[in-house]
Design a protein around this motif. Structure first.
Motif, PDB file in Angstrom:
ATOM      1  N   VAL A  57       0.827  -1.206   0.000  1.00  0.00           N
ATOM      2  CA  VAL A  57       0.000   0.000   0.000  1.00  0.00           C
ATOM      3  C   VAL A  57       0.862   1.256   0.000  1.00  0.00           C
ATOM      4  O   VAL A  57       0.549   2.233  -0.681  1.00  0.00           O
ATOM      5  CB  VAL A  57      -0.963  -0.015   1.221  1.00  0.00           C
ATOM      6  N   THR A  58       1.966   1.219   0.744  1.00  0.00           N
ATOM      7  CA  THR A  58       2.821   2.413   0.864  1.00  0.00           C
ATOM      8  C   THR A  58       3.937   2.462  -0.180  1.00  0.00           C
ATOM      9  O   THR A  58       4.658   3.454  -0.256  1.00  0.00           O
ATOM     10  CB  THR A  58       3.458   2.480   2.267  1.00  0.00           C
ATOM     11  N   SER A 100      -2.562   6.643   3.897  1.00  0.00           N
ATOM     12  CA  SER A 100      -2.760   5.481   3.035  1.00  0.00           C
ATOM     13  C   SER A 100      -2.967   4.210   3.855  1.00  0.00           C
ATOM     14  O   SER A 100      -3.786   3.348   3.497  1.00  0.00           O
ATOM     15  CB  SER A 100      -1.586   5.308   2.073  1.00  0.00           C
ATOM     16  N   LYS A 103      -6.526   4.408   5.408  1.00  0.00           N
ATOM     17  CA  LYS A 103      -7.561   4.158   4.407  1.00  0.00           C
ATOM     18  C   LYS A 103      -7.682   2.665   4.106  1.00  0.00           C
ATOM     19  O   LYS A 103      -8.772   2.146   3.879  1.00  0.00           O
ATOM     20  CB  LYS A 103      -7.233   4.921   3.117  1.00  0.00           C
TER      21      LYS A 103
END
Length: 133
Positions: A57-58, A100, A103
């Protein structure tokens, strides 16, 4: 005890599993309870995918070495506890990664645990079976 600026620590939890996670910049090596990740989670094929989700995700996949100690719970809960710890450790490393990760839902501690058995019942909610005859 001097704090190492290149090591970032966080604790992750899921059910009764507790994971202590240290991440440090490196080549992507992963140790769980002083064993290689694949050896510790050899019977759980989804665990690797679950634990790497915060990195995906990151966009930091393969940039950190991870050392963690985990106890309690089953293998699946342990993997999710490690994921929670990794996500929290990434925030200690860089606060800008927080939106992020939040979320994606990796910062929320999943509070669902097994409900206790009540007296007079066969389980948490299951009662005795009625017999007409």
């Amino acid at each position: 005890m001097a704090k190492n600026p290149e090591r970032f620590y966080a604790t992750g939890k899921r059910k009764t599993a507790i994971a202590r996670v240290w991440i440090m910049p490196g080549s992507g090596q992963f140790k769980v309870n002083n064993k290689p990740f694949e050896e510790y989670f050899s019977d759980n094929v989804v665990a690797r995918h679950v634990v790497e989700q915060p990195f995906n995700v990151t966009g930091t996949s393969g940039k950190f070495d991870i050392i963690c100690t985990v106890k309690g719970g089953g293998k699946s809960a342990q993997a999710e506890a490690i994921r929670h710890g990794v996500a929290r450790a990434l925030i200690v490393y860089n606060e800008e990664l927080r939106p992020s990760l939040k979320k994606a839902g990796f910062l929320t501690r999943d509070a669902r645990v097994k409900e206790r058995k009540k007296y007079g019942l066969r389980g948490a909610r299951r009662g005795q079976q009625y017999s007409k005859r």
